[in-house]
Design a protein around this motif. Structure first.
Motif, PDB file in Angstrom:
ATOM      1  N   TYR A 291      21.346 -44.437  25.253  1.00  0.00           N
ATOM      2  CA  TYR A 291      20.032 -44.622  26.616  1.00  0.00           C
ATOM      3  C   TYR A 291      20.667 -46.242  27.704  1.00  0.00           C
ATOM      4  CZ  TYR A 291      18.195 -48.970  24.595  1.00  0.00           C
ATOM      5  OH  TYR A 291      17.620 -50.422  23.816  1.00  0.00           O
ATOM      6  N   ARG A 292      20.080 -46.091  28.894  1.00  0.00           N
ATOM      7  CA  ARG A 292      20.241 -46.522  29.928  1.00  0.00           C
ATOM      8  C   ARG A 292      18.533 -47.413  30.489  1.00  0.00           C
ATOM      9  NH1 ARG A 292      23.676 -41.902  30.078  1.00  0.00           N
ATOM     10  NH2 ARG A 292      25.506 -41.992  30.286  1.00  0.00           N
ATOM     11  N   VAL A 293      18.904 -48.395  30.668  1.00  0.00           N
ATOM     12  CA  VAL A 293      17.180 -48.784  31.120  1.00  0.00           C
ATOM     13  C   VAL A 293      17.745 -49.452  32.808  1.00  0.00           C
ATOM     14  CG1 VAL A 293      15.385 -50.064  30.775  1.00  0.00           C
ATOM     15  CG2 VAL A 293      17.243 -49.315  29.231  1.00  0.00           C
ATOM     16  N   ASP A 294      17.004 -48.918  33.545  1.00  0.00           N
ATOM     17  CA  ASP A 294      17.065 -49.385  35.196  1.00  0.00           C
ATOM     18  C   ASP A 294      15.534 -50.358  35.978  1.00  0.00           C
ATOM     19  OD1 ASP A 294      20.470 -48.870  35.789  1.00  0.00           O
ATOM     20  OD2 ASP A 294      19.189 -46.948  35.294  1.00  0.00           O
TER      21      ASP A 294
ATOM     22  N   GLY B 107      23.430 -31.433  29.505  1.00  0.00           N
ATOM     23  CA  GLY B 107      23.431 -32.198  30.331  1.00  0.00           C
ATOM     24  C   GLY B 107      23.382 -33.487  29.916  1.00  0.00           C
ATOM     25  N   ASN B 108      23.062 -34.552  30.400  1.00  0.00           N
ATOM     26  CA  ASN B 108      22.135 -36.042  30.343  1.00  0.00           C
ATOM     27  C   ASN B 108      22.194 -37.194  30.380  1.00  0.00           C
ATOM     28  OD1 ASN B 108      24.883 -37.966  31.363  1.00  0.00           O
ATOM     29  ND2 ASN B 108      26.253 -36.576  29.949  1.00  0.00           N
ATOM     30  N   GLY B 109      21.998 -38.226  30.538  1.00  0.00           N
ATOM     31  CA  GLY B 109      20.922 -39.038  31.287  1.00  0.00           C
ATOM     32  C   GLY B 109      21.510 -39.700  32.334  1.00  0.00           C
TER      33      GLY B 109
ATOM     34  N   MET C  23      24.998 -49.370  28.593  1.00  0.00           N
ATOM     35  CA  MET C  23      24.620 -48.165  28.114  1.00  0.00           C
ATOM     36  C   MET C  23      24.130 -49.129  26.655  1.00  0.00           C
ATOM     37  SD  MET C  23      24.331 -44.823  27.063  1.00  0.00           S
ATOM     38  CE  MET C  23      25.259 -43.763  28.284  1.00  0.00           C
ATOM     39  N   LYS C  24      22.533 -48.527  26.094  1.00  0.00           N
ATOM     40  CA  LYS C  24      22.559 -49.367  25.169  1.00  0.00           C
ATOM     41  C   LYS C  24      22.464 -48.342  23.929  1.00  0.00           C
ATOM     42  CE  LYS C  24      19.845 -52.095  28.050  1.00  0.00           C
ATOM     43  NZ  LYS C  24      20.572 -53.945  27.137  1.00  0.00           N
ATOM     44  N   THR C  25      21.920 -48.957  23.028  1.00  0.00           N
ATOM     45  CA  THR C  25      21.634 -47.824  21.420  1.00  0.00           C
ATOM     46  C   THR C  25      20.822 -48.848  20.522  1.00  0.00           C
ATOM     47  OG1 THR C  25      24.093 -48.599  20.408  1.00  0.00           O
ATOM     48  CG2 THR C  25      24.037 -47.191  21.918  1.00  0.00           C
ATOM     49  N   VAL C  26      20.163 -47.291  19.779  1.00  0.00           N
ATOM     50  CA  VAL C  26      19.089 -47.506  18.877  1.00  0.00           C
ATOM     51  C   VAL C  26      19.602 -46.680  17.786  1.00  0.00           C
ATOM     52  CG1 VAL C  26      17.518 -45.688  19.453  1.00  0.00           C
ATOM     53  CG2 VAL C  26      16.841 -47.809  17.840  1.00  0.00           C
ATOM     54  N   GLU C  27      19.794 -47.160  16.230  1.00  0.00           N
ATOM     55  CA  GLU C  27      19.802 -46.145  15.228  1.00  0.00           C
ATOM     56  C   GLU C  27      18.020 -45.531  14.707  1.00  0.00           C
ATOM     57  OE1 GLU C  27      22.259 -45.936  14.008  1.00  0.00           O
ATOM     58  OE2 GLU C  27      23.244 -47.538  14.979  1.00  0.00           O
ATOM     59  N   ILE C  28      18.799 -44.317  14.661  1.00  0.00           N
ATOM     60  CA  ILE C  28      17.300 -43.361  13.815  1.00  0.00           C
ATOM     61  C   ILE C  28      17.815 -42.704  12.821  1.00  0.00           C
ATOM     62  CG2 ILE C  28      17.191 -41.987  16.441  1.00  0.00           C
ATOM     63  CD1 ILE C  28      14.390 -41.521  15.947  1.00  0.00           C
ATOM     64  N   ALA C  29      16.538 -42.353  11.283  1.00  0.00           N
ATOM     65  CA  ALA C  29      17.810 -41.621  10.869  1.00  0.00           C
ATOM     66  C   ALA C  29      18.852 -41.256  10.970  1.00  0.00           C
ATOM     67  CB  ALA C  29      16.908 -39.962  11.266  1.00  0.00           C
ATOM     68  N   ASP C  30      19.811 -39.870  11.364  1.00  0.00           N
ATOM     69  CA  ASP C  30      21.420 -40.059  10.790  1.00  0.00           C
ATOM     70  C   ASP C  30      21.427 -40.101  12.870  1.00  0.00           C
ATOM     71  OD1 ASP C  30      19.730 -37.196  12.396  1.00  0.00           O
ATOM     72  OD2 ASP C  30      20.808 -36.123  11.264  1.00  0.00           O
ATOM     73  N   ALA C  31      20.993 -39.900  13.415  1.00  0.00           N
ATOM     74  CA  ALA C  31      22.399 -40.497  15.014  1.00  0.00           C
ATOM     75  C   ALA C  31      21.695 -42.062  15.870  1.00  0.00           C
ATOM     76  CB  ALA C  31      20.372 -39.701  16.133  1.00  0.00           C
ATOM     77  N   ARG C  32      22.702 -42.464  16.592  1.00  0.00           N
ATOM     78  CA  ARG C  32      22.651 -43.305  17.082  1.00  0.00           C
ATOM     79  C   ARG C  32      22.667 -43.609  18.120  1.00  0.00           C
ATOM     80  NH1 ARG C  32      27.457 -44.762  16.592  1.00  0.00           N
ATOM     81  NH2 ARG C  32      27.973 -44.944  18.690  1.00  0.00           N
ATOM     82  N   VAL C  33      21.376 -43.353  19.001  1.00  0.00           N
ATOM     83  CA  VAL C  33      20.598 -42.802  20.872  1.00  0.00           C
ATOM     84  C   VAL C  33      21.114 -43.478  21.436  1.00  0.00           C
ATOM     85  CG1 VAL C  33      18.983 -42.394  21.335  1.00  0.00           C
ATOM     86  CG2 VAL C  33      18.886 -41.848  19.137  1.00  0.00           C
TER      87      VAL C  33
END
Length: 265
Positions: free
Chosen positions: A13-16, A30-32, A1-11
């Motif tokens: 995401y998964r990469v495959d 749901g979720n990813g 699991m990776k994360t990226v900061e944007i505005a008021d969120a830490r998003v």
């Protein structure tokens, strides 16, 4: 699991996989992983698959405010860019389809092709308002009943019966225990107010809209309206339920692969 900061969120995401970018946007509640995880082994053979969790779902964390399609679109874009997966093909499911339409309309330079599953243009239809209103009522008062309702309306009768009494009970218990109820309530509020009709009219990419003949959450006429609103969109039906990617993963993946790969030749 990776994360990226944007505005008021830490998003989160998964990469495959490897290859051209493919961004998968999940639906309400749901979720990813829950919406797309079972498809990744096949899709990752052709694409770098990015699966964000937008606000209210999965591992993404934010301040808990009111959601908008534009806000969720920004989160998905941030994940795709952080993954180095731009430009990308884009797949959206249910509320995620509305997010995908907004992304494709506002950021056409980042999007190659779009597939929409369980899509609707807005939440104004009286039946939709009743359904999402009932969801909110049950989220507040009876989450076990809400879990059973998701199964009852999310899957086709034949598929749900095939799970048997034990399978249905286990699935309902898992939904009740594992759902982010505060998050889904925020997403349902967005379902009630969403309107991406104007964004749909601005889309100028190849688009495949997939309708589901046994969909009791978002009836097939809603998907046909989406296809009619998008210039040049292609429409196809699958004989399945709203949760088509879970109920008929092979058929859905085949449609996805054929549409996305044909445009590369």
């Amino acid at each position: 699991m990776k994360t990226v900061e944007i505005a008021d969120a830490r998003v989160a995401y998964r990469v495959d996989g490897a290859g051209p970018g493919l961004v998968l946007v999940h639906g309400t509640g749901g979720n990813g992983e829950t919406n797309w995880g079972h498809l990744v082994p096949e899709l990752a053979r052709h694409w770098t698959v990015v699966r964000p969790d937008y606000s209210g779902s999965g591992e993404t964390r934010d301040t808990g405010g009111t959601l908008s399609v534009q806000h969720l679109a920004a989160e998905v874009l941030a994940a795709a860019e952080a993954a180095g997966a731009t430009p990308f093909d884009l797949v959206g499911f249910s509320l995620g389809a509305a997010v995908a339409m907004q992304i494709a309309a506002d950021h056409p330079h980042l999007v190659r092709r779009v597939v929409l599953l369980g899509a609707f243009l807005d939440g104004a239809d009286p039946r939709q308002q009743m359904q999402f209103g009932l969801w909110n009522d049950l989220i507040r008062t009876d989450r076990e009943a809400m879990a059973r309702l998701v199964l009852l309306t999310g899957f086709s009768p034949v598929f749900l019966s095939s799970l048997g009494h034990g399978g249905i009970s286990e699935a309902a218990a898992a939904i009740a225990a594992e759902t982010d109820w505060a998050g889904i309530a925020r997403q349902v509020d967005l379902d009630l107010s969403v309107d991406v009709a104007e964004a749909a009219r601005r889309m100028d990419k190849p688009v495949l809209v997939i309708g589901r003949t046994h969909d009791h959450m978002v009836p097939p006429d809603e998907a046909r309206s989406v296809a009619a609103a998008i210039p040049g969109a292609r429409y196809v039906d699958l004989p399945t339920s709203h949760l088509a990617a879970i109920e008929q993963p092979g058929a859905f993946t085949e449609l996805l692969r054929e549409f996305l790969l044909e445009e590369q030749h």
